[in-house]
Design an enzyme around this catalytic site. Structure first.
Site, PDB file in Angstrom:
ATOM      1  N   ASP A  18      22.614  10.253  37.316  1.00 45.64           N
ATOM      2  CA  ASP A  18      22.973  11.666  37.425  1.00 45.64           C
ATOM      3  C   ASP A  18      21.807  12.523  36.934  1.00 45.64           C
ATOM      4  OD1 ASP A  18      25.517  11.262  38.378  1.00 45.64           O
ATOM      5  OD2 ASP A  18      26.493  11.397  36.431  1.00 45.64           O
ATOM      6  N   ARG A  40      20.708  11.491  45.991  1.00 46.57           N
ATOM      7  CA  ARG A  40      21.931  12.301  46.086  1.00 46.57           C
ATOM      8  C   ARG A  40      21.517  13.762  45.897  1.00 46.57           C
ATOM      9  NH1 ARG A  40      25.865  10.382  41.732  1.00 46.57           N
ATOM     10  NH2 ARG A  40      26.386   8.865  43.318  1.00 46.57           N
ATOM     11  N   LYS A  76      23.231  32.593  45.112  1.00 46.96           N
ATOM     12  CA  LYS A  76      23.858  31.513  45.874  1.00 46.96           C
ATOM     13  C   LYS A  76      23.146  31.296  47.212  1.00 46.96           C
ATOM     14  CE  LYS A  76      28.228  30.224  48.047  1.00 46.96           C
ATOM     15  NZ  LYS A  76      27.694  28.908  48.331  1.00 46.96           N
TER      16      LYS A  76
HETATM   17  P1  FDA Z   1      29.679  25.485  46.179  1.00 44.56           P
HETATM   18  O1  FDA Z   1      30.254  25.301  44.806  1.00 44.56           O
HETATM   19  O2  FDA Z   1      28.616  26.500  46.396  1.00 44.56           O
HETATM   20  O3  FDA Z   1      30.898  25.752  47.129  1.00 44.56           O
HETATM   21  C1  FDA Z   1      30.644  26.139  48.455  1.00 44.56           C
HETATM   22  C2  FDA Z   1      31.894  26.154  49.255  1.00 44.56           C
HETATM   23  O4  FDA Z   1      32.500  24.858  49.261  1.00 44.56           O
HETATM   24  C3  FDA Z   1      32.986  27.058  48.744  1.00 44.56           C
HETATM   25  O5  FDA Z   1      32.744  28.391  49.092  1.00 44.56           O
HETATM   26  C4  FDA Z   1      34.184  26.456  49.439  1.00 44.56           C
HETATM   27  O6  FDA Z   1      34.200  26.847  50.787  1.00 44.56           O
HETATM   28  C5  FDA Z   1      33.902  24.987  49.358  1.00 44.56           C
HETATM   29  N1  FDA Z   1      34.538  24.429  48.167  1.00 44.56           N
HETATM   30  C6  FDA Z   1      33.944  24.087  46.993  1.00 44.56           C
HETATM   31  N2  FDA Z   1      34.867  23.596  46.130  1.00 44.56           N
HETATM   32  C7  FDA Z   1      36.062  23.645  46.784  1.00 44.56           C
HETATM   33  C8  FDA Z   1      37.391  23.301  46.436  1.00 44.56           C
HETATM   34  N3  FDA Z   1      37.700  22.841  45.222  1.00 44.56           N
HETATM   35  N4  FDA Z   1      38.348  23.473  47.356  1.00 44.56           N
HETATM   36  C9  FDA Z   1      38.074  23.967  48.581  1.00 44.56           C
HETATM   37  N5  FDA Z   1      36.829  24.333  48.955  1.00 44.56           N
HETATM   38  C10 FDA Z   1      35.842  24.172  48.086  1.00 44.56           C
HETATM   39  N6  FDA Z   1      25.501  18.513  39.633  1.00 44.56           N
HETATM   40  C11 FDA Z   1      24.463  18.287  38.768  1.00 44.56           C
HETATM   41  O7  FDA Z   1      23.895  19.255  38.245  1.00 44.56           O
HETATM   42  N7  FDA Z   1      24.054  17.013  38.500  1.00 44.56           N
HETATM   43  C12 FDA Z   1      24.621  15.929  39.079  1.00 44.56           C
HETATM   44  O8  FDA Z   1      24.216  14.788  38.804  1.00 44.56           O
HETATM   45  C13 FDA Z   1      25.693  16.144  39.998  1.00 44.56           C
HETATM   46  N8  FDA Z   1      26.299  15.105  40.637  1.00 44.56           N
HETATM   47  C14 FDA Z   1      27.183  15.359  41.664  1.00 44.56           C
HETATM   48  C15 FDA Z   1      27.664  14.315  42.435  1.00 44.56           C
HETATM   49  C16 FDA Z   1      28.483  14.577  43.528  1.00 44.56           C
HETATM   50  C17 FDA Z   1      28.953  13.430  44.372  1.00 44.56           C
HETATM   51  C18 FDA Z   1      28.855  15.914  43.832  1.00 44.56           C
HETATM   52  C19 FDA Z   1      29.722  16.226  45.012  1.00 44.56           C
HETATM   53  C20 FDA Z   1      28.427  16.948  43.035  1.00 44.56           C
HETATM   54  C21 FDA Z   1      27.588  16.687  41.933  1.00 44.56           C
HETATM   55  N9  FDA Z   1      27.135  17.720  41.128  1.00 44.56           N
HETATM   56  C22 FDA Z   1      26.119  17.463  40.241  1.00 44.56           C
HETATM   57  C23 FDA Z   1      27.779  19.064  41.202  1.00 44.56           C
HETATM   58  C24 FDA Z   1      27.034  19.984  42.144  1.00 44.56           C
HETATM   59  O9  FDA Z   1      25.791  20.327  41.610  1.00 44.56           O
HETATM   60  C25 FDA Z   1      27.818  21.287  42.394  1.00 44.56           C
HETATM   61  O10 FDA Z   1      28.004  21.956  41.198  1.00 44.56           O
HETATM   62  C26 FDA Z   1      29.158  21.076  43.053  1.00 44.56           C
HETATM   63  O11 FDA Z   1      29.123  20.057  44.000  1.00 44.56           O
HETATM   64  C27 FDA Z   1      29.592  22.372  43.751  1.00 44.56           C
HETATM   65  O12 FDA Z   1      28.682  22.712  44.762  1.00 44.56           O
HETATM   66  P2  FDA Z   1      29.033  22.650  46.325  1.00 44.56           P
HETATM   67  O13 FDA Z   1      27.862  22.057  47.019  1.00 44.56           O
HETATM   68  O14 FDA Z   1      30.300  21.929  46.522  1.00 44.56           O
HETATM   69  O15 FDA Z   1      29.101  24.131  46.792  1.00 44.56           O
END
Ligand code: FDA
Length: 303
Positions: free
Chosen positions: A135, A185, A202
């Site tokens: 991670d 990842r 964002k």
């Molecule tokens: P974002 O949070 O910008 O959301 C974009 C859109 O996605 C929203 O507007 C919505 O449409 C949809 N969405 C998001 N959450 C939703 C929900 N609960 N329900 C419905 N729609 C939703 N971070 C880090 O700093 N270090 C790490 O090692 C990791 N490891 C990691 C592993 C994996 C497998 C994942 C998926 C994520 C991580 N993260 C992480 C977390 C990552 O950095 C981030 O904070 C989250 O994934 C949220 O970002 P999104 O890309 O989902 O988009």
């Protein structure tokens, strides 16, 4: 502003003890966390695999300043990996490790302690027949984490890393890691970071994510597209349509129906945390999405 306040709370011992002592928190935490025990983790893992998804398991914990805690974390991962193999789950379940949980912050030479401990976890993963992904934590740990990655990959070339699109450096890190056999990842990033090192808007983070995604998809490695964002998912599906070797990844408890839908046509892996040290992980999930916070508050007042 809410995000900043919540991320500050994620590092606050006072907030931690307040939230942890609230008995009503636990059922809500269970939305994002498999449970406290390794048996809970194995049961949820088997269910996810049964639904056509792969899994990466995270034994919760971070920022350890006690060598015995770091050693206990290594032991927990070794036990988990043995059980994954014993239950026939290791082909579809790997582990994710935070280096700060295995000693990165231990003075005076946390890098070396974390490397030795991560090596033990990698040896256990090799024996079980699966892989490890490191991670990525806040930006003060990026160089050290990538340094440990390089060392580990000498003996365990399948060790993967996480890169965070919100960091200004990450496009170059993607280029450096987009080689054959390299598992990356790509996520947006979950910590509170200063403008000197990280994009703050964002839209800027999203644009960086797409640039990084292009680099990884054009490269020879194995891209792991970690996002719940419908736009990023659509772009990844388009960029990856002519290459087989990549996967989507999402967090346990987030967009479950979308995970199942994607799993019909793509490889999908779920990040599944378990254990008692859920506080920091849980608060970062609340910070990501106001709806998650609303869900938490609603559950508290309706019980
Ligand atoms: P974002 O949070 O910008 O959301 C974009 C859109 O996605 C929203 O507007 C919505 O449409 C949809 N969405 C998001 N959450 C939703 C929900 N609960 N329900 C419905 N729609 C939703 N971070 C880090 O700093 N270090 C790490 O090692 C990791 N490891 C990691 C592993 C994996 C497998 C994942 C998926 C994520 C991580 N993260 C992480 C977390 C990552 O950095 C981030 O904070 C989250 O994934 C949220 O970002 P999104 O890309 O989902 O988009």
């Amino acid at each position: 502003m809410l995000r900043t306040a919540l991320l500050a709370a994620a590092g606050s011992p006072a907030c931690r003890s307040l939230v942890e002592r609230t008995p009503l928190t636990r059922p809500v935490v269970r939305r994002f966390v498999a449970g406290s025990t390794v048996d809970d983790a194995l049961a949820v893992t088997a269910g996810l695999i049964g639904s056509g998804r792969a899994v990466t398991l995270d034994h919760l914990g971070e920022g350890t300043t006690d060598p015995s805690m770091a050693a206990a974390t290594v032991k927990a991962y070794a036990e988990l990996l043995t059980l994954l193999a014993d239950h026939g789950l290791a082909a579809d379940a790997e582990v994710s490790v935070k280096l700060s949980a295995v000693g990165l912050r231990l003075p005076p030479d946390g890098d070396r302690v974390a490397l030795d401990n991560a090596r033990r976890i990698c040896a256990a993963a090799a024996a079980a027949g699966t892989t490890v992904t490191l991670d990525m934590e806040d930006h003060t740990t990026t160089d050290a984490t990538l340094g440990v990655l390089r060392e580990l990959r000498v003996d365990f070339p399948w060790v993967g890393a996480v890169l965070q699109a919100y960091l200004r450096r990450t496009e170059q890190d993607c280029r450096d890691l987009a080689y054959a056999g390299s598992r990356v990842r790509l996520c947006k990033g979950a910590y509170a970071e200063p403008a000197s090192v990280a994009f703050q808007d964002k839209s800027e983070v999203d644009r960086s994510y797409v640039r990084c995604l292009r680099v990884l998809m054009d490269g020879a490695g194995h891209p792991m597209v970690a996002t719940h964002d419908p736009r990023m998912i659509a772009i990844a599906a388009e960029l990856g349509k002519d290459r087989p070797d990549w996967e989507f990844q999402m967090l346990y408890g987030v967009r479950d129906a979308e995970q199942r839908r994607l799993a019909r046509d793509h490889a999908v892996r779920v990040y599944l945390p378990y254990g008692d040290e859920w506080y920091g992980y849980f608060v970062r999930r609340l910070a990501e999405r106001p709806a998650n916070l609303a869900f938490f508050l609603r559950a508290l007042v309706t019980r």
